[in-house]
Design an enzyme around this catalytic site. Structure first.
Site, PDB file in Angstrom:
ATOM      1  N   LYS A 284      37.722  35.179  20.944  1.00  0.00           N
ATOM      2  CA  LYS A 284      36.756  34.098  20.683  1.00  0.00           C
ATOM      3  C   LYS A 284      35.591  34.621  19.858  1.00  0.00           C
ATOM      4  CE  LYS A 284      37.832  32.589  25.347  1.00  0.00           C
ATOM      5  NZ  LYS A 284      37.330  32.654  26.741  1.00  0.00           N
TER       6      LYS A 284
ATOM      7  N   THR B 239      40.707  37.848  26.143  1.00  0.00           N
ATOM      8  CA  THR B 239      40.712  36.723  25.201  1.00  0.00           C
ATOM      9  C   THR B 239      39.288  36.451  24.717  1.00  0.00           C
ATOM     10  OG1 THR B 239      40.538  35.176  27.054  1.00  0.00           O
ATOM     11  CG2 THR B 239      42.737  35.574  26.143  1.00  0.00           C
TER      12      THR B 239
ATOM     13  N   HIS C 216      50.011  39.686  34.000  1.00  0.00           N
ATOM     14  CA  HIS C 216      48.656  39.618  33.432  1.00  0.00           C
ATOM     15  C   HIS C 216      47.765  40.798  33.785  1.00  0.00           C
ATOM     16  CE1 HIS C 216      48.765  35.586  31.644  1.00  0.00           C
ATOM     17  NE2 HIS C 216      49.594  35.285  32.621  1.00  0.00           N
TER      18      HIS C 216
ATOM     19  N   LYS D 225      31.970  38.220  30.783  1.00  0.00           N
ATOM     20  CA  LYS D 225      33.326  38.279  31.343  1.00  0.00           C
ATOM     21  C   LYS D 225      33.167  38.430  32.851  1.00  0.00           C
ATOM     22  CE  LYS D 225      34.171  41.859  28.573  1.00  0.00           C
ATOM     23  NZ  LYS D 225      35.484  41.560  28.063  1.00  0.00           N
ATOM     24  N   ARG D 226      34.262  38.232  33.617  1.00  0.00           N
ATOM     25  CA  ARG D 226      34.173  38.466  35.052  1.00  0.00           C
ATOM     26  C   ARG D 226      33.618  39.869  35.298  1.00  0.00           C
ATOM     27  NH1 ARG D 226      36.646  34.487  38.403  1.00  0.00           N
ATOM     28  NH2 ARG D 226      35.951  35.913  40.029  1.00  0.00           N
TER      29      ARG D 226
ATOM     30  N   LYS E 272      35.962  46.675  33.675  1.00  0.00           N
ATOM     31  CA  LYS E 272      35.391  46.115  32.451  1.00  0.00           C
ATOM     32  C   LYS E 272      34.098  46.842  32.050  1.00  0.00           C
ATOM     33  CE  LYS E 272      37.373  41.489  33.217  1.00  0.00           C
ATOM     34  NZ  LYS E 272      37.990  41.085  31.928  1.00  0.00           N
TER      35      LYS E 272
HETATM   36  C1  LIG Z   1      37.353  33.741  27.569  1.00  0.00           C
HETATM   37  C2  LIG Z   1      36.786  33.675  28.922  1.00  0.00           C
HETATM   38  C3  LIG Z   1      37.093  34.659  29.865  1.00  0.00           C
HETATM   39  C4  LIG Z   1      37.951  35.857  29.549  1.00  0.00           C
HETATM   40  O1  LIG Z   1      37.098  36.844  29.006  1.00  0.00           O
HETATM   41  P1  LIG Z   1      37.540  38.365  28.866  1.00  0.00           P
HETATM   42  O2  LIG Z   1      36.394  38.988  28.108  1.00  0.00           O
HETATM   43  O3  LIG Z   1      38.794  38.368  28.058  1.00  0.00           O
HETATM   44  O4  LIG Z   1      37.687  38.904  30.226  1.00  0.00           O
HETATM   45  C5  LIG Z   1      36.550  34.575  31.139  1.00  0.00           C
HETATM   46  N1  LIG Z   1      35.730  33.543  31.477  1.00  0.00           N
HETATM   47  C6  LIG Z   1      35.387  32.589  30.582  1.00  0.00           C
HETATM   48  C7  LIG Z   1      34.464  31.502  31.004  1.00  0.00           C
HETATM   49  C8  LIG Z   1      35.899  32.616  29.281  1.00  0.00           C
HETATM   50  O5  LIG Z   1      35.562  31.658  28.404  1.00  0.00           O
END
Ligand SMILES: *Cc1c(COP(=O)(O)O)cnc(C)c1O
Length: 562
Positions: A408, A404, A105, A296-297, A302
């Site tokens: 979304k 991911t 990952h 995101k985290r 990032k």
């Molecule tokens: C989808 C999701 C992530 C992953 O987000 P990335 O932008 O792909 O890092 C992290 N935390 C939450 C709460 C999410 O819904």
């Protein structure tokens, strides 16, 4: 009581780190406990139906290792088969290496799990013995293939030598598995050429790609009932089980009545998001402004920092009166930082201070709003994705395995501003370059840039970036807290900044201008939004699971009921 407490402690907390922060004893206990319990459960049920006949076990079972976290399963299955079921080593290895499959990952080397041999041996002495035996046999195979190449043997060994020898869990997972996959096309290629190059040379057939997905049942049908109703009214409900059917929305993208209904749904979702921002951040967002969102985290790769630098740039433009053809914009940044990740915590501080300054400035009110959302989580994302216009996917190319969040947002009709990284590449392929705001260095260019990177020169040569850095360096965002942002300034100005924040600033600001101009053309933007949803069919987990099944698990599919 002591024994009961010790047992309960093992699964009392879920470790909150998405990457790095290694070496905690409780974490290894937790990983071993969960892997062993899963294997023992499967073996007990096998014995119930087949007794001690394991001849078809490998054919009927597959353990998909979700990252290295359960990779103790490789030596643990060996231990159970050899010690508990009385099997010989070769028969046990045959079963183990035909049932394990590993999904990687992350490409960040600092995030690859390693356990000190000392800790491992104290906690799991029998597993360490088994790992040594696996390693001896494996290195014999390496030596047969590359006679005399001792450097390669040291590189590939399951044990990293040094003052504190370590067990390399990713290598253990690769050696013990028949399949190794990455989670987006670029990521799988970079694994094969970089991180796991030696292993790919030895076993090219083991490696494959399974691009991630998200489920439309949660991220569209449940999270966005307004859009789900409009989609179903337009193309029927087939998309709920067959996301590809969203393609059929594309032919409606130029229908003014459909566009207007699409816009109404998006506006209502923006009102819902603005309420969340008001409640949790105390900031008012105007639903007619461009909603620019990065959630995101918090992690340096990032590049939340790049986003904040751009926000400061917009602020300076407004203060300087360089505001012709302005697009009102509300910027939302949200995410958690790992507890021990100092610079990530400081990036949050900067986002909050910049937001406070901008939101308190009457001169920019109505044209620029900024909020930092605390406690970002799935239930928040269910409100955020449907209300977003512009999705920020701006990681340094080559560092985001897949992402991911990007999927979304796309599914919910956001356009992406992003780098050629992770699944962004596949998103752009599906939606077309006209409907994606691309910027920045490629993974290859980023790698080359690092060899002669001079951020001070980049900053001097770019008046906009210079202005941003000078404003931060003047202490404008940390009055009465001198030095607060020095660690951030130092990171951006370091020739060793691996994330190349300064290098991508100019291209990012330019892509942001293109996005702002596109948003001002309401029909063009709505069309882009519709086309993003219409092209998101590939990013369903249904497709992902089907690929895992066809390539790895080989289960007979069962038709859904009802
Ligand atoms: C989808 C999701 C992530 C992953 O987000 P990335 O932008 O792909 O890092 C992290 N935390 C939450 C709460 C999410 O819904």
């Amino acid at each position: 009581m002591a024994a009961k407490n010790a047992a309960e402690n093992i699964t009392m907390v879920l470790y909150p780190n998405d990457a790095s922060e290694n070496g905690k004893e409780l974490r290894l206990k937790q990983q071993y406990f969960l892997a062993s319990a899963s294997l023992q459960d499967v073996l007990e049920r096998w014995e119930l139906h087949h007794g001690m006949d394991f001849s078809r076990f490998a054919e009927k079972n597959c353990f998909q290792l979700n990252d290295t976290h359960p990779s103790c399963a490789v030596p643990e299955l060996m231990r159970l088969l050899v010690d508990e079921y009385g099997m010989g080593w070769d028969a046990a290895w045959n079963i183990t290496s035909r049932t394990m499959a590993y999904t990687n990952h992350t490409l960040l080397p600092e995030a690859l799990e390693k356990w000190s041999v000392r800790l491992f041996g104290r906690l799991l002495p029998r597993l360490l013995e088994i790992i040594y035996e696996i390693n001896t046999r494996f290195l014999t195979e390496v030596a047969r293939r590359w006679p005399g190449d001792n450097e390669r043997q040291a590189r590939m060994s399951l044990i990293e030598e040094g003052p504190e020898p370590q067990v390399r869990m990713a290598y253990l997972a690769i050696v013990g598995s028949f399949s190794v996959n990455g989670v987006a096309q670029l990521h799988s290629e970079l694994l094969q050429q970089g991180l796991f190059r030696d292993f790919h040379e030895l076993w090219p057939g083991k490696f494959n790609n399974k691009t991630n997905g998200v489920t439309q049942r949660r991220w569209l049908a449940a999270a966005n009932p307004g859009l789900a109703r409009l989609i179903t009214a337009t193309i029927g409900e087939g998309w709920i089980r067959q996301l590809d059917e969203l393609r059929r929305l594309a032919s409606h993208a130029d229908d003014p009545a459909f566009r207007s209904r699409w816009r109404e749904v998006k506006r209502a979702n923006k009102v819902r998001l603005a309420e969340l921002v008001k409640r949790d951040c105390g900031v008012s967002f105007d639903p007619d402004a461009l909603f620019d969102v990065q959630v995101k985290r918090i992690h340096e790769y990032k590049r939340q920092l790049l986003n904040i630098l751009h926000v400061i740039h917009l602020y300076i433009r407004l203060k300087d009166g360089r505001d012709a053809d302005w697009t009102p914009r509300c910027v939302l940044i949200g995410g958690k930082a790992a507890p021990g990740y100092f610079i990530a915590k400081r990036i949050i501080t900067l986002a909050c201070k910049v937001a406070q300054m901008i939101n308190g400035d009457h001169q920019v009110a109505g044209r620029l709003g900024v909020a930092f959302l605390p406690n970002y989580r799935v239930s928040a994302m269910e409100i955020i994705a449907p209300g977003t216009d512009l999705s920020e996917q701006i990681s340094t190319a080559g560092k985001e395995a897949s992402g991911t969040g990007n999927m979304k947002f796309m599914m919910n009709g956001a356009a992406t501003i992003g780098t050629l990284d992770g699944a962004n590449i596949e998103i752009r392929e599906e939606v077309g370059d006209d409907n994606f705001f691309l910027f920045g260095l490629t993974a290859e260019q980023a790698e080359a840039t690092r060899r002669h990177y001079d951020p001070d020169a980049v900053i001097s040569a770019d008046a906009d970036l210079r202005g941003v850095m000078e404003l931060i360096e003047s202490g404008h965002f940390n009055q009465f807290e001198p030095g607060l942002f020095d660690p951030i300034i130092k990171a951006i100005r370091s020739p060793h900044d691996p994330w190349l924040v300064a290098a991508d600033f100019h291209a990012f600001a330019h892509a942001q201008e293109r996005a702002a101009a596109a948003y001002r053309d309401r029909d063009r933007w709505t069309r882009m939004s519709i086309l993003n949803t219409a092209a998101s069919g590939k990013f369903s987990t249904d497709r992902t699971m089907q690929e895992y099944n066809e390539g790895i698990w080989k289960l007979t599919p069962v038709a859904p009921q009802g």
